[in-house]
Write a protein that holds these residues in place. Structure first.
Motif, PDB file in Angstrom:
ATOM      1  N   UNK A   1       0.872  -1.177   0.000  1.00 25.66           N
ATOM      2  CA  UNK A   1       0.000   0.000   0.000  1.00 25.66           C
ATOM      3  C   UNK A   1       0.908   1.225   0.000  1.00 25.66           C
ATOM      4  N   UNK A   2       0.804   2.126  -0.981  1.00 27.58           N
ATOM      5  CA  UNK A   2       1.761   3.237  -1.073  1.00 27.58           C
ATOM      6  C   UNK A   2       1.635   4.217   0.092  1.00 27.58           C
TER       7      UNK A   2
ATOM      8  N   UNK B   1       0.634  -6.675   0.357  1.00 26.29           N
ATOM      9  CA  UNK B   1       1.757  -7.149   1.172  1.00 26.29           C
ATOM     10  C   UNK B   1       2.508  -5.953   1.737  1.00 26.29           C
ATOM     11  N   UNK B   2       3.610  -6.237   2.466  1.00 22.93           N
ATOM     12  CA  UNK B   2       4.386  -5.159   3.063  1.00 22.93           C
ATOM     13  C   UNK B   2       3.801  -4.722   4.385  1.00 22.93           C
ATOM     14  N   UNK B   3       4.248  -3.582   4.870  1.00 18.71           N
ATOM     15  CA  UNK B   3       3.831  -3.070   6.179  1.00 18.71           C
ATOM     16  C   UNK B   3       2.650  -2.120   6.054  1.00 18.71           C
ATOM     17  N   UNK B   4       2.010  -1.887   7.184  1.00 18.74           N
ATOM     18  CA  UNK B   4       0.968  -0.864   7.233  1.00 18.74           C
ATOM     19  C   UNK B   4       1.638   0.499   7.113  1.00 18.74           C
ATOM     20  N   UNK B   5       1.284   1.311   6.130  1.00 20.19           N
ATOM     21  CA  UNK B   5       1.932   2.621   6.000  1.00 20.19           C
ATOM     22  C   UNK B   5       1.668   3.483   7.237  1.00 20.19           C
ATOM     23  N   UNK B   6       2.733   3.973   7.852  1.00 23.34           N
ATOM     24  CA  UNK B   6       2.525   4.831   9.019  1.00 23.34           C
ATOM     25  C   UNK B   6       1.911   6.166   8.615  1.00 23.34           C
ATOM     26  N   UNK B   7       1.994   6.509   7.317  1.00 24.79           N
ATOM     27  CA  UNK B   7       1.417   7.777   6.860  1.00 24.79           C
ATOM     28  C   UNK B   7      -0.104   7.808   7.035  1.00 24.79           C
ATOM     29  N   UNK B   8      -0.727   6.650   7.218  1.00 24.35           N
ATOM     30  CA  UNK B   8      -2.172   6.628   7.462  1.00 24.35           C
ATOM     31  C   UNK B   8      -2.519   7.469   8.695  1.00 24.35           C
ATOM     32  N   UNK B   9      -1.572   7.590   9.608  1.00 22.71           N
ATOM     33  CA  UNK B   9      -1.795   8.405  10.801  1.00 22.71           C
ATOM     34  C   UNK B   9      -2.076   9.864  10.495  1.00 22.71           C
ATOM     35  N   UNK B  10      -1.757  10.321   9.276  1.00 22.70           N
ATOM     36  CA  UNK B  10      -2.035  11.709   8.895  1.00 22.70           C
ATOM     37  C   UNK B  10      -3.509  11.939   8.558  1.00 22.70           C
TER      38      UNK B  10
END
Length: 958
Positions: free
Chosen positions: A128-129, A149-158
């Motif tokens: 997820x970009x 796949x990959x990690x949960x984008x921490x940018x979602x916190x924005x």
């Protein structure tokens, strides 16, 4: 009309059409580019102008495309950069299209105005970009059931406006991201988000204590079936808004936080299949807890907790392999909603005592593999399933009792929607028979509930409630749905409830693409909300639909020039036909005017106005000009309310008499039905407890009903405090008796007998002396000579008051009104709406009711305005009568005549004369004297199509 005028109008019409095709060129170009990338697009894509010609799935504001919604269209292709040039786009929903594959491009960041990004059940893969965190207005982010796949984008916190976050059922890994300083975001910044759905991924590592805080407003926290380790942080106990918690099927260890009992709103707590240890925390006070799953953990060996019997809402207790010891207190089995108890493979010993008063909902007690030495059944014969296999009581005594054998698997079918009093047909291949016994190509899918507040899958009640809820939400004309069917409830290995759903098309044998898109969007966007008294968070998996009524879909670009020419020609023809129609209409109107003036029903249309010309007895025919004069030209000052039928105005007749004038909306089909029904029925009924019809108006396209004016509003207004009238116990008894007498008159003395079909507090009006009058007969049905036992009819009524037997059989009887009246009686004593905050009043009273205690143990839900400190005389007997009225079987309910007699006895117990008229006018009440608004005609004083008031149908986000 001269030829020059016709030519001028024709030229103007063509000019209007040409300038109207004004979709923004960049938006139109983007959509046409998608036509070269996606297969199976709707057939009208490429035909004319996207906005003006209503391309399926496209909504516009002015010239700009704001919504692209094409769920369940069998689309194939990739999400390309063309979409990201739709700079005004607010909604993007491509759910249930497995053929939409590839990665989610970072160009998604260009859609700065995106509010809803919904890609449920597609074929996306890859990470997820991080650009997903650059969408400042995003409210719903649903990327579940893909292959990310990959990690949960921490940018979602924005995403500070995010309400719904669903990344479940992917292959996401890594740790849960939390913030690191003031500039590095994490999920802990999402204090306004109510839904964290991350189940069925590969997320690992400990749960950060920083993830939770008291500022958060989470209600659903789902991390089941991941690879989380470490302890459950104590900060979880700070989020007191939580309702569903799932951390089952992980590798959590350590002690449970001692402050878990702070979470008093939690309904579902799933912590099974971890490595938790230490003592069990005290969960006393979690009185809303329905399901508790703690199985397969390594808690310290401990006696059965003393707080078990305090969990008053508990339906399901699953604690296999948890080191429990001691005896189970008999008081535990008395919990009123208890359905399932599974305590296998523990160290329980002593005598199993199941005393009297055991929950009548109990289905199974499974205590296999313990050390129970005896069974004491002081409560007499039991109907639930008891399993004591591999306990000394069976192993050492050689007992042959049924509880010493594992019962065979019950293969009897679970819930399935029954035909509505009809015989199903043998349908063609691909079709199925609807509940109305009509063959059609249904739209199917699977509802997956990730949380539920019951465990007995053989109980019909939750599924009937869900079916009723679905039918109401997807009713025509909001959706092209005729009926819904539910089948095969079952639990999957993840403890999700799966339920097969079919929706049948309205008035034809298949759906078109617009209909499927609209239905699928309601599920994918979570606009549809199931009954929250039984069901928690859900996901819908829509199955591919192969029977669209539209022409074959496009797989590539179409010839748009020919299509535009055809559309222009059709538009010109349409304009000419409209102009010709206007001319013909005016001529016809002149010819009919004299007839209309002499016969108020000369233009009654049997098709649009629901049957033959009304047969009236004694109702006066008012002219439009008269009513216009009596209401001062229908002025706003005389507007006293509105509803689904139209508006109601106060009028003053020449003699000074006040009247209420109910004016239907122009062209209202529901108004035609109500108009005919009410004037026919009310013109022949005369009783002091039934509102009087004085007359009607049927001219100039108007449909108006004129009633006596009832000054003190509805019973519902007074119970809610809206009217300002205070109702003590004696006044409530008087109102209940008046309403009962009115309904009994309709059933037993009216000719023909009448079933009201919408008895509820907004339809009980109060006159100047607080005498009750039954009102609003728009849904009523007369009982003919051939219908002595029942009337077979489409189900209508109001949610919460609706008779479940009538709903299941479609057979309407007088006992259906009795059920509604029983609900009304419970409303009178509690002051609560039938369905309030997801709680059904009948169920709540049954749950709390204890006849061995004062006021039947109902103090916490009784309305304090009735004077609880004085122990209202006859209240218990009043509740007994109400509960008899709401028995599931109509044959077990009293008649309304019997209800009247019983209320009269109760009034005599309270020292009242049931035959005395009310002595006090409402004007003597303090609040009324202060000028409180006492209008009787609020939004809820009308019956709506399908019978449910707007307030009951409105679904708020949860």
């Amino acid at each position: 009309m001269g030829s020059a005028v016709w030519l001028f109008l024709l030229l103007v019409s063509i000019h209007i059409y040409i300038i109207a095709a004004a979709t923004n060129p960049d938006d139109a170009s983007a959509l046409r580019s998608l036509m070269g990338e996606w297969k199976n697009l709707p057939s009208n894509w490429g035909t004319g102008d996207p906005c003006d010609d209503n391309w399926v799935g496209i909504d516009c504001s002015g010239s700009r495309v704001i919504s692209l919604q094409l769920p369940n269209m069998k689309l194939e292709g990739r999400l390309t950069g063309d979409v990201f040039s739709l700079s005004e786009l607010q909604d993007l929903d491509l759910s249930y299209n497995e053929g939409i594959t590839g990665s989610l491009p970072s160009g998604i960041a260009n859609l700065k105005k995106l509010v809803n990004l919904i890609l449920v059940g597609c074929g996306f893969f890859g990470p997820i970009p991080d650009a997903i965190g650059s969408l400042p207005q995003l409210r719903v982010l649903s990327l579940n059931s893909n292959g990310f796949t990959g990690s949960i984008p921490r940018s979602i916190g924005n995403l500070s406006n995010l309400y719904w976050l669903d990344l479940a059922d992917n292959q996401l890994g890594g740790e849960i991201p939390v913030s690191d300083g003031p500039t590095t975001p994490g999920l802990d910044w999402l204090i306004n988000t109510k839904h964290f759905h991350f189940g069925k991924n590969q997320i690992s590592g400990p749960i950060p204590s920083k993830l939770f805080s008291s500022e958060m407003s989470l209600i659903h926290l789902l991390f089941e079936s991941n690879r989380l380790s470490g302890a459950l942080p104590s900060t979880l106990g700070l989020v007191n808004t939580l309702e569903v918690i799932r951390f089952d099927n992980n590798s959590l260890n350590g002690n449970l936080p001692l402050n878990l009992n702070n979470l008093t709103s939690v309904h579902d707590l799933f912590l099974s299949n971890n490595k938790l240890s230490g003592p069990l925390p005290n969960l006393a006070g979690m009185t809303n807890l329905n399901t508790l799953y703690l199985s397969n953990n390594s808690f310290n060996s401990t006696d059965i907790p003393s707080w078990f019997p305090t969990l008053s809402s508990l339906t399901t207790l699953m604690m296999e392999d948890t080191q429990l010891t001691g005896q189970i207190p008999a008081a535990f089995f008395v919990l009123p909603q208890l359905q399932t108890v599974v305590l296998k493979r523990n160290n329980l010993d002593g005598t199993l005592d199941i005393g009297p008063g055991v929950s009548n909902q109990l289905e199974i007690i499974d205590l296999q593999g313990n050390s129970i030495t005896d069974f004491n059944n002081t409560g007499g014969p039991y109907t639930f399933e008891l399993i004591l296999v591999d306990n000394p009581v069976c192993r050492e005594t050689g007992s042959s009792n049924t509880y010493c054998t594992i019962p065979p698997t019950d293969s009897s079918p679970l819930y399935s929607t029954a035909p509505m009093n009809c015989q199903p047909y043998s349908c063609s291949y691909g079709q199925s028979s609807s509940p109305m016994c009509r063959c059609a190509y249904s739209y199917t899918g699977t509802l997956q509930f990730r949380g539920l507040f019951f465990s007995d899958l053989r109980s019909k009640t939750p599924f009937v409630s869900l079916e009723q809820n679905l039918t109401q939400f997807f009713k025509f004309p909001e959706f092209p749905v005729d009926s819904v069917s539910l089948n095969n409830p079952r639990m999957d290995p993840y403890q999700y409830l799966l339920l097969d759903l079919e929706l049948f098309p309205y008035s034809q044998d298949r759906f078109n693409r617009t209909g499927i898109s609209k239905i699928a969007s309601a599920f994918s966007s979570q606009d549809y909300k199931p009954p929250d008294m039984y069901f928690g968070p859900y996901v819908f998996n829509g199955h591919p639909y192969d029977y669209f009524s539209d022409a074959p879909a496009h797989s590539s670009k179409s010839s748009t020039g020919i299509a535009i020419g055809a559309a222009a020609g059709a538009s010109v023809l349409f304009v000419l036909l409209v102009l010709a129609g206007i001319y013909a209409y005016r001529q016809r109107k002149r010819a009919d005017r004299a007839t209309l003036e002499s016969n108020p029903f000369a233009h009654w249309d049997p098709k649009k106005s629901s049957g033959s010309i009304p047969q009236l007895k004694g109702a006066r025919c008012f002219s439009f000009e008269e009513l216009k004069k009596y209401t001062h030209n229908f002025s706003d000052a005389n507007d006293v309310g509105s509803g689904g039928y139209g508006k109601v105005y106060r009028g003053t007749l020449p003699a000074g008499e006040l009247v209420a004038i109910k004016r239907a909306q122009q062209g209202s089909m529901q108004g035609g039905l109500e108009f005919k029904t009410e004037i026919e029925l009310l013109s022949r009924v005369h009783h002091k407890n039934v509102v009087s019809l004085l007359g009607f108006c049927f001219e100039r396209g108007e449909q108006m009903l004129i009633y006596e004016y009832i000054p003190n509003g509805s019973l519902g207004d007074s119970l809610s405090g809206k009217s300002g009238i205070r109702l003590d116990w004696n006044r409530r008894l008087k109102i209940a008796l008046g309403a009962a007498r009115g309904v009994a008159y309709l059933h037993e003395l009216a000719n023909p007998p009448i079933i009201h079909r919408d008895i509820k507090s907004p339809n009980i009006l109060l006159d100047e002396r607080l005498n009750a009058k039954v009102a609003d007969f728009g849904l009523s049905k007369p009982m003919g000579d051939s219908e002595k036992s029942h009337v077979s009819t489409q189900v209508k009524g109001t949610m919460g008051y609706l008779d479940p037997e009538y709903y299941m059989t479609q057979q309407l009887t007088e006992k259906s009104d009795v059920y509604s009246f029983g609900v009304l009686m419970l409303e009178i004593v509690t002051g609560r709406r039938p369905i309030e905050r997801g709680t059904y009043i009948v169920r709540e009273v049954r749950t709390l009711m204890d006849k061995s205690k004062s006021l039947y143990n109902l103090q916490q839900i009784l309305d304090r305005a009735i004077g609880l400190g004085t122990s209202p005389k006859g209240l218990e007997r009043f509740v007994d009568l109400a509960m008899r009225c709401v028995e599931e079987s109509g044959s077990a309910r009293p008649t309304m005549g019997e209800v009247v007699k019983e209320i009269e006895v109760i009034m005599q117990m309270a020292g009242m004369n049931p035959n005395a008229e009310s002595a006090a006018s409402s004007a003597t009440y303090e609040d009324a004297a202060k000028g409180a608004d006492l209008h009787p005609y609020s939004d809820e004083s009308f019956a709506y199509s399908g019978g449910f008031p707007l307030s009951a149908n409105k679904m708020e986000p949860q």
